[in-house]
Design an enzyme around this catalytic site. Structure first.
Site, PDB file in Angstrom:
ATOM      1  N   GLU A   1      50.829  38.884  38.323  1.00  0.00           N
ATOM      2  CA  GLU A   1      51.629  38.001  37.877  1.00  0.00           C
ATOM      3  C   GLU A   1      53.052  38.547  37.581  1.00  0.00           C
ATOM      4  OE1 GLU A   1      49.197  39.529  34.587  1.00  0.00           O
ATOM      5  OE2 GLU A   1      49.069  38.936  36.704  1.00  0.00           O
TER       6      GLU A   1
ATOM      7  N   HIS B   1      47.908  43.469  37.970  1.00  0.00           N
ATOM      8  CA  HIS B   1      48.610  42.319  37.388  1.00  0.00           C
ATOM      9  C   HIS B   1      49.446  41.662  38.628  1.00  0.00           C
ATOM     10  CE1 HIS B   1      47.469  42.466  33.256  1.00  0.00           C
ATOM     11  NE2 HIS B   1      47.490  43.825  33.524  1.00  0.00           N
TER      12      HIS B   1
ATOM     13  N   CYS C   1      42.545  41.892  35.235  1.00  0.00           N
ATOM     14  CA  CYS C   1      42.615  43.056  34.219  1.00  0.00           C
ATOM     15  C   CYS C   1      41.403  42.876  33.451  1.00  0.00           C
ATOM     16  CB  CYS C   1      43.901  43.034  33.333  1.00  0.00           C
ATOM     17  SG  CYS C   1      44.100  44.647  32.601  1.00  0.00           S
TER      18      CYS C   1
END
EC number: 6.3.5.2
Length: 186
Positions: free
Chosen positions: A166, A164, A77
């Protein structure tokens, strides 16, 4: 000892990056983005992950890390956007802010996307994006809302991803980290 340093850029998901790496049993440490470059070097990391964050203005020493470290780097990001800026690309406000599940089209399964293509469901959470790719980079993935969802340096193990990996909304996101870990070990 093998270690990947995660640079905390004040984003809401930075701790999830660290938690995901711990779950994958990848040695890592979360450090502030204001950590001096010489301290980063003294820790002798095998790789660096630049986490997300709210703004380019709060990115601490990240551009210096990108420009001076000769280790694999993965920007997520804001980290992705910082890599683009450090190499002469352009970052600007996205045409439409994105906080949603999107489908990624993987153009090149090399390295960080190994075994994940040709499509991947990911979580997007951003208002800015890379508008002009740096000259030394290739686009690895795109989507209907962002042309440069992922990029890679031509000659160095430097990668940026806008989405993202994660968060649990990104299916198979952990495999992006496993693939980056493999890059760091090679």
């Amino acid at each position: 000892m093998f270690m990947i340093l995660i640079i905390n850029n004040h984003g809401q998901y930075n701790h999830r990056i660290h938690r995901t790496l711990r779950y994958l049993q990848i040695p890592s440490e979360l450090v502030p983005n204001t950590t001096p470059l010489d301290e980063i070097i003294s820790r002798d990391p095998e790789g660096l992950i630049l986490g997300g964050g709210p703004s380019l203005e709060r990115s601490g020493n990240c551009v210096e890390y990108i420009q001076k470290l000769e280790i694999p780097i993965l920007g997520i990001c804001l980290g992705h956007q910082l890599i683009a800026k450090a190499y002469g690309g352009e970052v600007a406000t996205a045409e439409a802010e994105s906080y949603a599940q999107i489908e990624l089209e993987i153009l090149d399964e090399d390295d960080i996307f190994r075994g994940l293509g040709p499509r991947m469901s990911v979580w997007a959470s951003h208002k800015d994006e890379v508008k002009k790719l740096p000259d030394e980079f290739d686009v690895l993935a795109t989507s209907s809302i962002c042309e440069v969802e992922a990029m890679k340096h031509h000659d160095k193990p430097v990668y940026g991803i806008q989405f993202h990996p994660e968060v649990h909304h990104t299916r198979e996101g952990h495999r992006v980290f496993e693939n980056f870990y493999d890059v760091c070990r090679s």
